[in-house]
Design an enzyme around this catalytic site. Structure first.
Site, PDB file in Angstrom:
ATOM      1  N   ASP A  42       0.843  -1.255  -0.076  1.00 26.95           N
ATOM      2  CA  ASP A  42       0.037   0.005  -0.138  1.00 26.95           C
ATOM      3  C   ASP A  42       1.106   1.271  -0.048  1.00 26.95           C
ATOM      4  OD1 ASP A  42      -1.957   1.560   0.205  1.00 26.95           O
ATOM      5  OD2 ASP A  42      -2.927   0.921   2.127  1.00 26.95           O
ATOM      6  N   ASP A 135      -3.486   2.738  -5.704  1.00 26.92           N
ATOM      7  CA  ASP A 135      -2.261   2.515  -4.915  1.00 26.92           C
ATOM      8  C   ASP A 135      -1.934   1.517  -4.038  1.00 26.92           C
ATOM      9  OD1 ASP A 135      -4.339   3.166  -3.314  1.00 26.92           O
ATOM     10  OD2 ASP A 135      -3.773   4.934  -2.293  1.00 26.92           O
ATOM     11  N   GLU A 136      -2.632   0.573  -4.409  1.00 26.82           N
ATOM     12  CA  GLU A 136      -2.412  -0.889  -3.529  1.00 26.82           C
ATOM     13  C   GLU A 136      -2.443  -1.983  -4.415  1.00 26.82           C
ATOM     14  OE1 GLU A 136      -4.986  -1.701  -0.267  1.00 26.82           O
ATOM     15  OE2 GLU A 136      -6.468  -0.456  -1.135  1.00 26.82           O
TER      16      GLU A 136
END
Length: 420
Positions: A42, A135-136
Site C-alpha cells: 500500500d 495505490d495498492e
C-alpha cells in the site's frame, strides 16, 4: 528469531534491536518471516506523496488533495491526518481541522503514471500481481526464492527501497500466508512499515480485534453483528459452520472463516471490474431539475467513454445523489438491452432523477453502470429498440470528430452549459 534489516537487507538468526551491519533500527523479526510469500503493498498517502515529491518545499507542510471548498478530501498526508483530516471528509471540515493545510487539486494523470511505475517494479518480482486500486496491490511470491536469490521478505524490502529511489514515494507492506492476513498486516505498520502475521498466531492475534478490522465489514454491518452479540472476531470464530449458516445464511461460513484468519482466494493478475461510474460535486447546492439534467447528461457522456476504455457496456444504471446534508440516495434502473451510448444511459437515468428532484437541494450527482457486460453484446438493437445501432453510430461519429478537432467540436444541446 529470524530477522531482516530493511535498510541493508542483512538477515539474522536472532532478533537484534539494531542491525549488526549498518546499525539501522528498521528491523523486522518474526518466526515465519522467511517462509511467507503473500504480500499486500500500500502506497503511503499516495496522491499527497506524489505532490510532495514534485514540490519539495511542501515536505514539512500538511497537504490535502481534494477539490475546492465544496468538494471532499481524496487523501491527506500523514501530517494532516494527525490534525484529524480523513479521506472522504468534506473539505470545509478538513480545513476547519487543519486551517494551514496546502490544498491541491488531484492530478490523476500524474498519479496514474507513478502507479504504473510501481506496478512495473512489482511485476519484476512476480507475474502474480493483483492491483486492488491505483495505490495498492497484492502479490504472490511463491517459488521466487531461486529467481531472486533471497526469500520473499528480502525481495520485498529491496522493492520498497527501489520504489523510494525510482518513484519518490514510500510504501507499507504486509506479509502473511494469505491475502486477508496480508491486508490486515499492512494496516498495522504505517507509513513506510513492514508487518508480518504468521499462520500459527493468526487465530489468537485476531480474536480480541473488533469485527470492523475485516475488510468489507462497515459500520452498518458491524452494528448488525453487535446486535446479535458479535463485537469481536473471536466471538465469530467460535461458531461452527452449521451455526454460522443458520445465523448469517450462505455467507456465514465464509464470514466465520475470515474471522479465524482463513482465506483461500488466489492472487489473480487481472482484477475483475465490478462497476464503472462518473460523478461531480457542485460549487453550490442545486435543486431545480432543469439544472440537474444537463449535469446528468455530461456525466452519461463521461460514463460512456469510461465504459469504452474498459471494454464494457451497461446492463443497468445507478443514479447517485448526495443532499446538502450529506444524505446519500442511490436509485437503479435496468436497461432494455446492454448499451454504452450516453443517450440510452441518460433516458434510463432521467426518470430516476425526476422522481428525486422534488425540491431537495443536492451537492453531488453521479451515474454508474451496473451490472457490467461485454461491449460486444451492446447496442445491437431488436424489435423493441431498432434505433439502438443508429444511436451507437451517432455517438461513435461524435467521438471521432472530438478526437480530431477537440472536445468542443460537437455537442448535444442538453449538455451545453453543464459544469460537470
Amino acid at each position: 528469531m529470524p530477522s531482516l534489516c530493511r535498510d541493508c537487507f542483512v538477515q539474522s538468526a536472532d532478533a537484534p534491536r539494531r542491525c549488526p551491519a549498518c546499525a539501522s533500527a528498521r528491523m523486522v523479526s518474526h518466526p515465519e518471516l522467511f517462509g511467507l510469500s503473500i504480500a499486500h503493498i500500500d502506497c503511503d498517502a499516495f496522491f499527497a506523496s506524489v505532490e510532495k515529491r514534485d514540490r519539495p518545499e511542501l515536505a514539512a507542510r500538511p497537504v490535502i488533495i481534494g477539490g475546492g471548498q465544496r468538494g471532499v478530501v481524496s487523501t491527506a498526508c500523514y501530517l494532516a491526518r494527525t490534525r484529524g483530516v480523513k479521506s472522504a471528509m468534506p473539505m470545509f471540515k478538513a480545513l476547519a481541522a487543519c486551517p494551514d493545510a496546502v490544498v491541491i487539486k488531484p492530478d490523476f494523470a500524474k498519479y496514474v503514471a507513478a502507479s504504473r511505475q510501481i506496478r512495473a517494479l512489482m511485476e519484476s518480482l512476480t507475474p502474480l500481481v493483483q492491483a486492488m486500486s491505483i495505490d495498492e496491490a497484492v502479490l504472490d511470491l511463491s517459488g521466487t526464492e531461486a529467481l531472486h536469490g533471497a526469500p520473499p521478505a528480502v525481495a520485498l524490502a529491496r522493492l520498497a527501497r527501489q520504489v523510494e529511489k525510482e518513484v519518490g514515494v514510500t510504501v507499507s507492506m504486509g506479509l502473511a500466508p494469505n491475502r486477508l492476513l496480508a491486508k490486515i498486516a499492512v494496516e498495522r505498520d504505517k507509513p513506510r512499515g513492514m508487518a508480518v502475521i504468521g499462520a500459527a498466531e493468526a487465530g489468537a492475534l485476531l480474536a480480541p480485534e473488533p469485527v470492523t478490522i475485516l475488510p468489507g465489514v462497515g459500520p452498518a454491518f458491524a452494528a448488525k453483528l453487535g446486535g446479535m452479540g458479535f463485537s469481536t472476531l473471536g466471538q465469530l470464530a467460535s461458531l461452527d459452520m452449521r451455526e454460522a449458516m443458520r445465523r448469517f445464511g450462505e455467507e456465514g461460513p465464509t464470514l466465520v472463516a475470515r474471522a479465524r484468519g482463513e482465506d483461500s482466494r488466489p492472487v489473480r493478475p487481472e482484477r475483475e471490474t465490478k462497476s464503472v461510474s462518473a460523478e461531480t460535486t457542485f460549487d453550490r447546492d442545486i435543486a431545480r431539475p432543469e439544472e440537474l439534467e444537463p449535469m446528468l447528461w455530461r456525466l452519461c457522456e463521461k460514463l460512456a467513454r469510461r465504459l469504452a476504455e474498459k471494454g464494457f457496456a451497461a446492463g443497468g444504471v445507478v443514479l447517485k445523489l448526495k443532499t446538502a446534508r450529506f444524505a446519500l440516495r442511490t436509485r437503479n434502473a435496468r436497461l432494455p438491452g446492454p448499451s454504452a451510448v450516453p443517450e440510452t444511459l441518460f433516458h434510463a437515468a432521467r426518470p430516476l432523477l425526476a422522481r428525486e428532484a422534488d425540491g431537495t437541494a443536492f451537492r453531488l450527482i453521479g451515474i454508474g453502470a451496473q451490472p457490467l457486460v461485454e461491449a460486444s453484446a451492446a447496442d445491437h438493437g431488436d424489435l423493441a429498440d431498432p434505433e439502438a445501432p443508429r444511436r451507437a453510430a451517432r455517438w461513435a461519429a461524435m467521438e471521432a470528430l472530438r478526437g480530431k478537432f477537440g472536445d468542443r467540436a460537437v455537442a448535444v444541446g442538453r449538455g451545453i452549459g453543464a459544469r460537470s
